[in-house]
Design a protein around this motif. Structure first.
Motif, PDB file in Angstrom:
ATOM      1  N   GLN A 244       0.955  -1.232  -0.003  1.00 15.77           N
ATOM      2  CA  GLN A 244       0.011  -0.021   0.134  1.00 15.77           C
ATOM      3  C   GLN A 244       1.058   1.281  -0.163  1.00 15.77           C
ATOM      4  OE1 GLN A 244      -1.551  -3.385   1.102  1.00 15.77           O
ATOM      5  NE2 GLN A 244      -1.067  -2.536   3.021  1.00 15.77           N
ATOM      6  N   ARG A 245       0.383   2.370  -0.714  1.00 13.68           N
ATOM      7  CA  ARG A 245       1.216   3.615  -0.614  1.00 13.68           C
ATOM      8  C   ARG A 245       0.420   4.705  -0.008  1.00 13.68           C
ATOM      9  NH1 ARG A 245       2.196   4.686  -6.385  1.00 13.68           N
ATOM     10  NH2 ARG A 245       3.474   6.326  -5.640  1.00 13.68           N
ATOM     11  N   LEU A 246       1.311   5.594   0.723  1.00 11.64           N
ATOM     12  CA  LEU A 246       0.799   6.809   1.056  1.00 11.64           C
ATOM     13  C   LEU A 246       1.445   7.910   0.057  1.00 11.64           C
ATOM     14  CD1 LEU A 246      -0.706   8.854   2.628  1.00 11.64           C
ATOM     15  CD2 LEU A 246       1.478   8.683   4.588  1.00 11.64           C
ATOM     16  N   VAL A 247       0.771   8.597  -0.701  1.00  9.92           N
ATOM     17  CA  VAL A 247       1.375   9.390  -1.646  1.00  9.92           C
ATOM     18  C   VAL A 247       0.809  10.976  -1.598  1.00  9.92           C
ATOM     19  CG1 VAL A 247       1.091   9.975  -4.476  1.00  9.92           C
ATOM     20  CG2 VAL A 247       0.887   7.558  -3.577  1.00  9.92           C
ATOM     21  N   CYS A 248       1.823  11.848  -1.657  1.00  6.55           N
ATOM     22  CA  CYS A 248       1.690  13.241  -1.770  1.00  6.55           C
ATOM     23  C   CYS A 248       1.256  13.828  -3.225  1.00  6.55           C
ATOM     24  CB  CYS A 248       2.760  14.026  -1.159  1.00  6.55           C
ATOM     25  SG  CYS A 248       2.668  15.965  -0.912  1.00  6.55           S
ATOM     26  N   LEU A 249       0.194  14.142  -3.481  1.00  6.81           N
ATOM     27  CA  LEU A 249      -0.014  14.480  -4.988  1.00  6.81           C
ATOM     28  C   LEU A 249       0.517  15.772  -5.224  1.00  6.81           C
ATOM     29  CD1 LEU A 249      -3.766  13.251  -5.345  1.00  6.81           C
ATOM     30  CD2 LEU A 249      -1.720  11.970  -5.851  1.00  6.81           C
ATOM     31  N   ASP A 250       0.558  16.818  -4.363  1.00  3.35           N
ATOM     32  CA  ASP A 250       1.094  18.087  -4.606  1.00  3.35           C
ATOM     33  C   ASP A 250       1.499  18.498  -3.328  1.00  3.35           C
ATOM     34  OD1 ASP A 250      -1.238  19.509  -3.314  1.00  3.35           O
ATOM     35  OD2 ASP A 250      -2.214  18.692  -5.222  1.00  3.35           O
ATOM     36  N   GLY A 259       0.411  19.606   0.565  1.00  2.41           N
ATOM     37  CA  GLY A 259      -0.911  19.519  -0.208  1.00  2.41           C
ATOM     38  C   GLY A 259      -1.612  18.244  -0.083  1.00  2.41           C
ATOM     39  N   GLN A 260      -2.426  17.693  -1.007  1.00  2.00           N
ATOM     40  CA  GLN A 260      -3.284  16.572  -0.822  1.00  2.00           C
ATOM     41  C   GLN A 260      -2.508  15.184  -0.798  1.00  2.00           C
ATOM     42  OE1 GLN A 260      -5.577  15.908  -4.127  1.00  2.00           O
ATOM     43  NE2 GLN A 260      -7.094  14.237  -3.062  1.00  2.00           N
ATOM     44  N   THR A 261      -2.818  14.379   0.111  1.00  2.00           N
ATOM     45  CA  THR A 261      -2.367  13.097   0.305  1.00  2.00           C
ATOM     46  C   THR A 261      -3.578  12.130   0.107  1.00  2.00           C
ATOM     47  OG1 THR A 261      -2.702  13.214   2.791  1.00  2.00           O
ATOM     48  CG2 THR A 261      -0.575  13.705   1.925  1.00  2.00           C
TER      49      THR A 261
END
Length: 274
Positions: A244-250, A259-261
């Motif tokens: 699974q990944r936690l991603v910072c979109l910006d 920004g949005q995660t």
């Protein structure tokens, strides 16, 4: 917090329809747990699907020509066959046992691809099916494309065991059928720095399903519970944190993410019996 417009029952009604229809590495930032935890608590797992309109036909859900694209360059991946040039990169972590290799497209040299292949490789179809269902229902997912054939210049007959470029296929490519292409969700993966007893620091990937309970607002739990139920439905058995990944979109920086995660299931290759 994004307000959802589908009640949970509607999500699974939509899912049932979909399930029975016809069938550049991301950057990363590494932060400590105190900085990471607020990102987990505010992370989205679901957004209103943008593809829903009166013209969409569920029979086209797995049609390569209607695949979700991350950029116009990916249009070349919807044709069913692709030519590419072998690209060897030393792995920076554990690799799975199923056959795969990396290459870059002949038509778009900057388009780096991860190719899975083989008639006995369940991930070829399983990952396409799993990610497309996640996407169709509004959950964040990588983009996977099913291809009838990948023609690879510079590949050996067995790139799993012979990882160096093979000069024998410099002008006549080796063909891999069937195959699938993986393209990651754009953004910066958020990694966790874990202090060790010897004073060093270890980097930990992903998130565990127990972390879905960590929220800023109770209404977030509706979407997160839906993701857990969907993971059970698609038989997401290999649910180690690294899958699974936690991603910072910006808004990413070495200090964190302003920004949005989003929290997403990354590796769905073992779903549906893959």
């Amino acid at each position: 917090m994004l307000k959802t417009q589908f009640p949970l029952a509607s999500i699974f009604f939509t899912f049932s329809l979909a399930a029975f229809s016809s069938p550049a590495n991301a950057r990363s930032i590494a932060i400590d747990e105190a900085t990471r935890l607020p990102l987990v608590k505010r992370a989205q797992v679901w957004a209103q699907p943008t593809w829903i309109d009166n013209t969409f036909n569920f029979d086209d859900l797995f049609n390569p020509a209607t695949a979700p694209l991350g950029s116009p360059d990916e249009q070349v991946l919807t044709k069913g066959t692709i030519d590419c040039t072998y690209l060897y990169e030393a792995p920076n972590g554990p690799v799975g046992a199923n056959p795969k290799f990396k290459c870059k497209t002949t038509a778009q040299p900057s388009l780096k691809l991860k190719v899975k292949y083989g008639t006995e490789n369940g991930e070829v179809r399983g990952e396409v099916l799993g990610t497309r269902l996640l996407w169709a229902l509004g959950f964040f997912a990588d983009r996977n494309f099913f291809l009838k054939t990948t023609n690879c210049f510079g590949c050996s007959e067995n790139p799993v065991n012979q990882k160096q470029t093979d000069p024998n296929s410099a002008t006549t490519p080796v063909s891999f059928s069937p195959s699938s292409i993986e393209r990651k969700l754009a953004g910066s993966e958020v990694l966790k720095l874990v202090p060790q007893a010897d004073g060093t620091t270890k980097v930990s990937q992903g998130w565990g399903f127990e972390e879905l309970q960590m929220v800023d607002a109770p209404e977030q739990l509706r979407d997160r519970e839906a993701l857990k139920l969907l993971a059970v439905f698609i038989n997401h058995l290999d649910n180690r944190k690294a899958n699974q990944r936690l991603v910072c979109l910006d808004g990413s920086s070495p200090q964190g993410c302003t920004g949005q995660t989003v929290m997403m299931i990354h590796d769905v290759g073992s779903t549906f019996g893959g």
